[in-house]
Design an enzyme around this catalytic site. Sequence first.
Site, PDB file in Angstrom:
ATOM      1  N   THR B 116     -11.412   0.582 -29.023  1.00  0.00           N
ATOM      2  CA  THR B 116     -12.321   0.995 -30.093  1.00  0.00           C
ATOM      3  C   THR B 116     -11.611   1.074 -31.446  1.00  0.00           C
ATOM      4  O   THR B 116     -10.464   1.484 -31.528  1.00  0.00           O
ATOM      5  CB  THR B 116     -12.909   2.372 -29.749  1.00  0.00           C
ATOM      6  OG1 THR B 116     -13.587   2.246 -28.502  1.00  0.00           O
ATOM      7  CG2 THR B 116     -13.887   2.844 -30.796  1.00  0.00           C
ATOM      8  N   GLY B 155      -7.515   7.905 -26.172  1.00  0.00           N
ATOM      9  CA  GLY B 155      -6.900   9.156 -25.737  1.00  0.00           C
ATOM     10  C   GLY B 155      -5.407   8.984 -25.538  1.00  0.00           C
ATOM     11  O   GLY B 155      -4.959   7.953 -25.042  1.00  0.00           O
ATOM     12  N   GLU B 398     -17.233   5.008 -22.820  1.00  0.00           N
ATOM     13  CA  GLU B 398     -17.433   4.008 -21.770  1.00  0.00           C
ATOM     14  C   GLU B 398     -18.820   3.375 -21.835  1.00  0.00           C
ATOM     15  O   GLU B 398     -19.447   3.111 -20.818  1.00  0.00           O
ATOM     16  CB  GLU B 398     -17.204   4.628 -20.377  1.00  0.00           C
ATOM     17  CG  GLU B 398     -15.798   5.101 -20.126  1.00  0.00           C
ATOM     18  CD  GLU B 398     -14.774   3.979 -20.220  1.00  0.00           C
ATOM     19  OE1 GLU B 398     -15.093   2.877 -19.780  1.00  0.00           O
ATOM     20  OE2 GLU B 398     -13.690   4.221 -20.762  1.00  0.00           O
TER      21      GLU B 398
END
Lengths: 633, 633
Positions: B116, B155, B398
């Site tokens: 992303t 993350g 997701e």
Amino acid sequence: MKCYPVPRENLVLSIDNLKDDIPEEYLSHKECYENVIRKGSVLYDIFSELSKDRKHKAHQAPSNAYRISDGIMQNVNPFLLHFALFVPAITNQATPEQQAEFLKHGFGIIGTYAQTELGHGTFLRGLETTATLDLETDEFVLNSPTLTSYKWWPGGLGHTANHCVVMAQLYVKGKCHGPHLFFVQIRDIETHEPLPGLKLGEIGAKMGFNTADNGFLGFHNFRIPRNNMLMKNSQVLKDGTYVESKNEKLTYGSMVFVRVYLLSDMAYMLARAATISVRYSAVRHQSHIKPDEPEVQILDFVIQQHKLFISIATSHAFKICGLWLWQTYSKVMEDIGKGSMDRLPELHALSCCLKTTSTRDAGWLIEQCRLACGGHGYLMSSNLPSLYTTATAAITYEGESTVLLLQTARYLIKSWKRAMEGESLPATVSFLSEYFNKRYNKWENTPKGIVDGLKLVVAGVTKMCAESIQKHVSRGQQYEEAWNSSSVQLIKASEAYSRALLCEVFWFEVDKVSSTLSNNLAVVLKQLAELYITYWALEKRGDLLVYTTISKDDLDKLQERYEELLALIRPNAVGLVDSFDIRDEILCSTLGAYDGRVYERMMEHALKSPLNAETVNQSFHKYMKPVILKHKI
Amino acid sequence: MKCYPVPRENLVLSIDNLKDDIPEEYLSHKECYENVIRKGSVLYDIFSELSKDRKHKAHQAPSNAYRISDGIMQNVNPFLLHFALFVPAITNQATPEQQAEFLKHGFGIIGTYAQTELGHGTFLRGLETTATLDLETDEFVLNSPTLTSYKWWPGGLGHTANHCVVMAQLYVKGKCHGPHLFFVQIRDIETHEPLPGLKLGEIGAKMGFNTADNGFLGFHNFRIPRNNMLMKNSQVLKDGTYVESKNEKLTYGSMVFVRVYLLSDMAYMLARAATISVRYSAVRHQSHIKPDEPEVQILDFVIQQHKLFISIATSHAFKICGLWLWQTYSKVMEDIGKGSMDRLPELHALSCCLKTTSTRDAGWLIEQCRLACGGHGYLMSSNLPSLYTTATAAITYEGESTVLLLQTARYLIKSWKRAMEGESLPATVSFLSEYFNKRYNKWENTPKGIVDGLKLVVAGVTKMCAESIQKHVSRGQQYEEAWNSSSVQLIKASEAYSRALLCEVFWFEVDKVSSTLSNNLAVVLKQLAELYITYWALEKRGDLLVYTTISKDDLDKLQERYEELLALIRPNAVGLVDSFDIRDEILCSTLGAYDGRVYERMMEHALKSPLNAETVNQSFHKYMKPVILKHKI
């Protein structure tokens, strides 16, 4: 700060204290509190100056207090309850002499309102704190006989307030007279130390409201003068005589006041969420509609319009219904002044269900706005998470939503019985009589027709509830058991009622006012009102199919009209949120600022994270490094 | 820690590091990160030891990694993506030789997965990061040409990972071949400093996941060897020849995997919320049902049962559907191994809509559980706020929910067209053929009948969507424009489909398994399944009235049956949540612990607030005192 006309030299603290160096989300719980006290004290100071000017009446204007603190601080002010509940409780429930005495220091004391306990909230009769008259010393002795009797939740109670109004069970000569209010000093004014006999602290971190300093308070043989009971309505005399209040319901007033106020507060929160998400959706480009053209503004996706425009419309609906409810409130209060309390139950029923529906709607619509911004809406810097966690608290405070809906349901059932007995009903429920007398029209596919249909739903569900209760009673349950057995449906009646009210008031008030507006403006406002009503007709089509003569064909036409309205509103969407006229300092959002510099602001905000001040965090050396080096070849 | 069979002497760090001195909600953003690295490093160490035992396969078991960190840390582990996405990306997309090379250090590197960007999420084709082949040096040059091309969200990227798999647009000899994956080292292993040519940091505070260390990453002429492109499916040769992947869809695999996994994850989160709120509702006494009897457990209020039991039922529904989806997934993967990809579109459609519906349902049901605990549910110490803010993130990550629902809708429309053309359809959508051929039954008021009815709704809405698209096309829109114009309805079709799937699978799997269970257990499980189905039939009665022959009388009977089921489940409610068997250390809730010591725990937790360590906060002297003393008489 130039908007507040207080000369700097009048202030004890520097206005520079209102600035934040580090965004609040990076602070610890304790630092957050200290930060808000720094800023809140300046505001309190400004406020006290403003209140010297009679025009402002700041001392008795909770909504102003709230707005100002909200705007500048993006946060709940621990001084809020001083204005919102402490001072109003005294002015409403204390005698004029008591008011003069308790409020003589003006801004020299900071108060809060301590009602809820660890073990009891909305059910006031269950409160356990006791205030027992000691005839010998002419004092009340306050006690917290159990852990669950500790006061728990009052804002500002933990470390800020030095006084509070406490609700406690009044005991005189061994007899309990139920919950009464008492004026209590809890901290020393000079040292701020809790007074002996008190256990005092804050209740810990919450989902939101983390600057509100919600506290707990326990009493151990804590003594206050007898005269500290607020005695405007009921009294305890020196000899222990208890003089009952002439009307218990008079204490309703201030609770209704806050509930009415919440409607426009929710309108404002929703306006902020809508502004952020609509502006972001105009800036964000993603994916294609036509394969051969560039990526589009996501606001051009019809499904995005479906998610967002209802929030714009709902904000207006709440604002307009809030004003309407204010007028009702003022009229009822005026009547009460003249000795008539006839409309108090109606006002109570209206405020209960509208408070619940507006807070719930605001909650999920803000979440819908947040989710419509994708991952970026999940960042604190979008401010959408805080808007949600703040708004959702209102579903519970000032009356838990289910309890309130059941109160409105009780009013509906009573009104239904009166309709069956041929009594005339107030205008806001007269449709029940019409339904009972079978005076209703065939479905009409217009906003007015939908409003009529939604009222038929309320009447139909209310009737079914009355029958359900009757059925359970006839099977041997007591009335209150039967009430409990029917409660899933009773809640539905109440919810349907608030939906019908919101649609009706929004539509007819817009209709009424539109002749006074420019044609262009009237058209847009009517589109929003029609969107709102059509949205809810489609959402509630199950009810409409059961209780009205709406056809499947009507529903198809409504669906088509709904999609037309989305397309009609699209060109005005950004203008509509701009017209909420919310300053960037209040929006406080990287995604929603007026200039549309979304990505630049996001990066600037991220760089302020204290973690980013160092390229390598100390925890690497201390913890990670030994573990990974164990494996390196 | 006794459950992990790793001898202490094998560990570099002390297991005592897993303990918290201060509850996390009192820490600052930075302290939170440091706290999770302290605990996460111990777990990483334990994990690396476990992985030496082949039985555990910890290195390739993201769900185990997740569970363990989740259980002990009540928090998202910044090492999570190493297991969940980094290692799987390499094992799925790299050649065996690359795998051996990239993973040679085992636990000696910490990776994440960077896809992303600030400007693009679900729409992968829009990603802007570039990887350009330099033929002379046999390297790729990575660049972030714009601010919006910065990687944003991964993350562990901010301060934890030293490697990552990066998705970038592949450029060879001036030609773009679309997004490809690259293995990239981002920090020095010894010093942990970001490598030259990178801009690296964390993206700031979020609504939840604040220990996940989500980061940003920008490239400035950053060079990696050509061989760092993951080349299992497509390759770039030394001379710049681009070898295309045989099947692009093969890259789907790992995304589907995580979506399938999320269903059981949501079941688990919902089980925790249900456990907390049901136990609390059994401990909390408030108000009366019969006026002359003591205050009741709030779980005895039918409306409370209405709010909570659906969460118990839904947790089981997700668990069972999750298992069913796993089986489908495994079968499809097996087929792919044999060269057949026929069922991939079906699996994709199923996983998209079920991922969305399960995450959305989990979100609002957890909120309903929280709100059902009144004000106390708003305390962080209840753990309900964190469960919500964690679960709601899954609606977006997701695969954004609206995008995914539209993908399923595309499959439904395609299937509908195939039905119209007389082609046979997979079992999961064969009802479309039956509907098209008008082979459907009259309404039957049973769980099976409801499931059939819900499928009729899907077919009816799908047909309507197909007609709506056709209508817009006939009015002159391109197909994709018409698709956009019909998207409000398309989403509805997809939602209806997932609801029908959940009801069908839950009911029939319970039915299938119940003959193998004790009668008592089978009865209770069937009650839960029937409650779930009846609940949704009532919620969706608008659709059922439009698309099936259900009557108003049928609906009344369903309502009555629903209320009967609440009463039947009530005596087993606490037993049902106990049977989820979630340890107190994992629940981590003052309201939901097994021993029911709600109020004692709340007070103990509040006293741990650092604010309560002092009776007077320093901010009083600094800020409040001068302001209030100004007014004291």
